[in-house]
Design an enzyme around this catalytic site. Sequence first.
Site, short mmCIF file in Angstrom:
data_model
loop_
_atom_site.label_atom_id
_atom_site.label_comp_id
_atom_site.label_asym_id
_atom_site.label_seq_id
_atom_site.Cartn_x
_atom_site.Cartn_y
_atom_site.Cartn_z
N SER A 60 66.76 4.34 3.37
CA SER A 60 68.13 4.96 2.97
C SER A 60 69.05 4.40 3.30
O SER A 60 69.30 4.26 4.47
CB SER A 60 68.01 6.51 2.76
OG SER A 60 68.99 7.17 1.99
N GLU A 61 70.43 4.07 2.55
CA GLU A 61 71.37 3.37 3.19
C GLU A 61 72.12 3.99 4.12
O GLU A 61 72.80 3.53 5.14
CB GLU A 61 72.33 2.82 2.05
CG GLU A 61 72.98 3.83 1.07
CD GLU A 61 72.24 4.07 -0.19
OE1 GLU A 61 71.11 3.84 0.14
OE2 GLU A 61 72.75 4.33 -1.02
N ASN A 62 71.98 5.53 4.28
CA ASN A 62 72.60 6.31 5.36
C ASN A 62 71.97 6.42 6.50
O ASN A 62 72.44 7.15 7.51
CB ASN A 62 72.88 7.74 4.86
CG ASN A 62 71.57 8.59 4.35
OD1 ASN A 62 70.61 7.77 3.94
ND2 ASN A 62 71.38 9.66 4.87
#
Lengths: 219, 240
Positions: free
Chosen positions: A47-49
Amino acid sequence: MIGLTRELIAVRVAAELREGQYVNLGTGIPTLVANFLGPEKDIMLQSENGVIGFGPAPEQKDWDIDLVNARAQPVTLRPGACFFDQAESFAMIRGGHLDVAVLGAYQVSKKGDLANWKTPRFGFGTVGGAMDLAWGAKRIIVAMEHAAPNGQPKILNDCTYPLTARAVVDTIITDLAVIEVTRDGLLLKEVAPGITPEQVQEVTEPILISSPDLREMAL
Amino acid sequence: MGEAEARLVNKTVSTLSEAMAEIEDGAAIMFGGFGGAGAPHNLNDALLERGTKNIVAIANSVYPLIPLIEQRRIRKIICSFPVHSFGRGMEPFKEQFDAGSLELELVPQGTLAERMRAGGAGIPAFYTPVGAGTEFEAGKQKMAFDGHECILELGLKADFALIKAHAADRFGNLVYHATARNFNPVMAMAARVTVAEVDEIVEDGLDPEHVVTPGIFVHRVVRVPKRVEWHPILKVEGFQ
């Protein structure tokens, strides 16, 4: 014409993913894919976060508000998980380390152009990590409804909405069909149960090439 | 001999208003967080109370900035994700944007992160393939590498960074918790003055092997109670 539910589109997408792959799931239908990845198949969700190796949502009593996916939904961690910051996250993404990104779309063109960040309706769009993902992932699967709510095709000769990226989409999986983007055009590989190739063509602007192995989706 | 006193490094401040020192009108301020996770909610509230206006805000999204926007303290936002469908209304943002009183610079998220990293790392500009062939290439220099068109993006710095970390020591070394890390370490590098709100301060110093943000990037640390109610998913579900 009744095609697959959103969940069943996600089920069909999940079948495309291979053990050990690093995969990013975008907003919308792609997020649902996480619910259909059994623990027996080690698929590393990024997840890009800032997390790799998250799993399904915990019960509400176990929510950690600092442990969420990019949609702010609480998640659990699977073995092999790790955390990292935003620069490192996009180094993974832009640097071509992700095997697959599953993205939603407003429009996809016959050449695999992707439009999924801005519609003409608003003065601004929401780009987030879409352009980085579209550029960097080795394989792009678009998971979406085949037609817009007003019945208009979303698979077009050319995108009319602002582009996310050119010629990046490899596979399109919808409620009606599985389509592969090839140099020669869009190859219709599978139809949803009860759907005919003619019905798929009716809501698709470019002419579809029927695969010699055209078959019904196995779900 | 004997006159020089040992002066211990101590970047901790006791109050939020001390943490806000020198943040004046017109400042460019980076705000950590991704949605609500890792956003410095206490520092944001202290900034609101301080009254600073004409802020150029740099953040991933607009959501944690809503109280500042409602009070018309922000004149420009640089972000990757302005719109939300959950939690508190986006109406003040849309109203000010439509009226032209709030400027928006949209940046793809990876480019935003890398611009901050470059800004903090002394790299004035870099080429990226992301955004080439889209609206984002307008007005930017282009060059092809390996047959791929790339656009020139500039390093991004700020006067202040307001960040959230989990634990700090008096040297400003920081560790984070889970996905609350996100933009905080990158913003810490890119600002002239970095202010961190933390859950705890470790007296003997953090383990050097585990430090995620070296204290060289951090100027002020304030310990605050962890804010939970801000999280968007909690608002949607009606939690507590």
